[in-house]
Design a protein around this motif. Structure first.
Motif, short mmCIF file in Angstrom:
data_model
loop_
_atom_site.label_atom_id
_atom_site.label_comp_id
_atom_site.label_asym_id
_atom_site.label_seq_id
_atom_site.Cartn_x
_atom_site.Cartn_y
_atom_site.Cartn_z
N CYS A 37 1.07 -1.63 0.04
CA CYS A 37 0.25 0.17 0.35
C CYS A 37 1.08 1.36 -0.08
O CYS A 37 1.44 1.27 0.73
N THR A 46 -5.02 2.41 8.72
CA THR A 46 -5.33 2.07 9.70
C THR A 46 -5.20 2.17 10.55
O THR A 46 -5.99 3.59 11.47
N LEU A 73 -4.57 -3.18 9.31
CA LEU A 73 -5.14 -2.86 8.68
C LEU A 73 -6.45 -2.83 8.49
O LEU A 73 -7.06 -2.37 7.66
N ARG A 74 -6.89 -4.59 8.76
CA ARG A 74 -7.79 -5.30 8.83
C ARG A 74 -7.78 -6.43 9.79
O ARG A 74 -6.83 -7.26 9.89
N HIS A 100 -5.09 -9.02 9.33
CA HIS A 100 -4.00 -7.67 8.04
C HIS A 100 -3.05 -6.24 9.04
O HIS A 100 -3.86 -5.50 8.94
N VAL A 108 1.57 -5.29 3.18
CA VAL A 108 0.62 -5.83 3.90
C VAL A 108 1.31 -7.49 4.53
O VAL A 108 1.97 -8.06 3.42
N ILE A 150 -8.52 -7.65 0.90
CA ILE A 150 -8.03 -6.08 0.71
C ILE A 150 -8.96 -5.88 -0.62
O ILE A 150 -7.78 -4.95 -0.86
#
Length: 494
Positions: A37, A46, A73-74, A100, A108, A150
């Motif tokens: 990213c 994030t 991130l997730r 993530h 990532v 993602i």
């Protein structure tokens, strides 16, 4: 977790966070991915790890240095009933979570955490499935699931970009009494993911001192699996973030090595692809610019990530972090690749110096050629001035009744033509000499093939030509074929 904590022994007991207490094993696998990213959008996309993970008293240090540490991130909880494994068939996980993470370089990193019942030995087949991502969720492979979450689509070949080879596993277990701590045999069976005996003197397992201080705490690190037993929950989460950083650094280090080898290949074969000095200089400048970016990436994405003590003042976290980087091999490999980049940079600098010398010699030749041309034009102009001055004088040799193009003046024009022809011949000869010298300079370019010739000339090495068949062996003078061996007589004793 409770914020009251547990009292330590002594006359003045001090409260500290309680040790993690869970009935099940927690297995966490960290996968490196080829997905990246834009680092400039890290803050918007994030979350701080302290917002989702319990980092205890260290949370404020992670928040202060969040730009230098992994961010979330997730995060997603998976349906355990939809999970299918290839080797492990001892039941169903109690819980499963897919994470993530985004590290500062923009990479990532995917993390899968499952809580399963059973013992450490019973979890070895599951560790094998997790390491090779032999897992599916509702019929979707883990790599495809992580990519879709993602927004990573299929590539030009219709395949989903999968995980990279760099990955590490963490095994967390609660220990209440010293008798529950795993012994060395169980530790090696978990770290090597095999139920086989071993010889202790031939092992790469590391035991950080700060993680093994107490009778109920165990910390054993291997290149691919680490076992953490009897520590607090916030220490386990700090260990997870360190593993994410280490796996991301190892993946980026491999990418730097691959690009550096591509630059080495271009540098070795530069002479066959480039013509004049300008093209060679342009090619070398491109490689030099790429090397500068690789050195910056090596420093800030790999080497800096190894040091965490300046950011997180915790002995156990720092001890695990440094030992993990050493166990994975990032520390030694980063030093090796750094030396390779430095030496390639020195070779490029030396080549640029050689090109500057060639360009300087070419400039000297052009200057000499210009001086000769100007001098010659001056000489010709003077000659023509004398010629036309001859026709303008009042002398008996100049007949005013004759034209200046009359055959009577042919010798004078022959002299002028000879001067001009000599000028052109001199200029053409100097130009041919210059081109010959340029070709000679290009032939002196040091390439990978000429290195063998250099060693043969200076060190006495022998260069073989595999396309030429070896000569047939010749009989030495005075030699003869041995006679055929006769059978011994039946009556002759052996």
């Amino acid at each position: 977790m409770s914020g009251v904590g547990t009292l330590s022994d002594g006359q003045n007991p001090l409260p500290f966070d309680p040790y993690a207490s869970r009935e099940n094993l927690r297995l966490t696998t960290v996968y490196a991915t080829p997905w990246t990213c834009d680092p400039t959008t890290v803050d918007q996309a994030t979350q701080r790890p302290g917002d989702l993970l319990n980092l205890g008293r260290l949370a404020r240090y992670y928040d202060t240095s969040d730009q230098q540490l992994p961010r979330v991130l997730r995060h997603e909880a998976l349906d355990c009933s939809s999970l299918a494994f290839q080797r492990w068939n001892a039941g169903e996980p109690v819980s499963a979570q897919l994470w993530h993470f985004l590290i500062p370089s923009g990479q990532v990193v995917v993390t899968l955490t499952v809580d399963v019942p059973g013992t450490l030995i019973e979890a070895v087949p599951l560790l094998e499935d997790l390491y090779y991502a032999s897992i599916s969720c509702a019929g979707i492979p883990l790599e495809q699931l992580a990519a879709e979450r993602i927004g990573c689509g299929r590539d030009g070949d219709g395949a989903v970009p999968g995980f990279l080879p760099e990955r590490h596993q963490l095994v967390f277990r609660s220990v209440d009494t010293p008798d529950q701590a795993p012994d060395d045999d169980i530790v090696q069976r978990v770290i090597y993911r095999t139920d086989l005996p071993y010889r202790a003197e031939h092992s790469s397992i590391r035991y950080p001192a700060e993680l093994n201080r107490r009778p109920t705490t165990v910390g054993a690190l291997g290149p691919y699996v680490s076992l953490i037993c009897g520590h607090q929950d916030y220490i386990e989460n700090c260990v997870l973030l360190s593993a994410v950083q280490a796996v991301g650094s190892a993946a980026r280090l491999r990418e730097i090595r691959a690009v550096a080898y591509a630059y080495v290949h271009r540098f070795r074969h530069r002479a066959g692809e480039q013509g004049d000095a300008h093209d060679r200089r342009t090619a070398l400048e491109g490689i030099s610019d790429g090397l500068s970016q690789l050195e910056v990436e090596l420093s800030y994405s790999v080497e800096v990530g190894e040091e965490i003590g300046m950011l997180i003042p915790a002995l156990r976290v720092e001890s695990f972090h440094q030992e993990l980087f050493a166990a994975i091999g990032v520390t030694h490999r980063a030093a090796t690749i750094g030396q390779m980049l430095n030496r390639l940079g020195n070779a490029i600098a030396a080549e640029l110096t050689s090109i500057e010398s060639m360009e300087q010699r070419a400039a000297d030749r052009r200057r000499v050629r210009t001086v000769v041309a100007v001098t010659f034009v001056t000489t010709v102009s003077g000659t023509l001035g004398l010629l036309f001055g001859f026709f303008g004088i009042n002398a008996s040799q100049v007949d005013q009744n004759r034209s200046m193009f009359d055959d009577h003046y042919a010798p004078i024009y022959a002299v002028i033509a000879t001067i001009l022809f000599c000028a052109l011949a001199i200029f053409a000869g100097m130009r041919l000499q210059e081109r010959w010298e340029e070709r000679r300079d290009r032939s002196r370019t040091r390439t990978w093939e000429s290195m063998h010739r250099l060693l043969a000339r200076e060190a006495g090495a022998i260069v073989l030509d595999p396309t030429t068949p070896p000569p047939l062996p010749q009989r030495l003078p005075g030699s003869r074929r041995p006679d055929s061996r006769t059978q011994p007589s039946r009556t002759t004793p052996h």
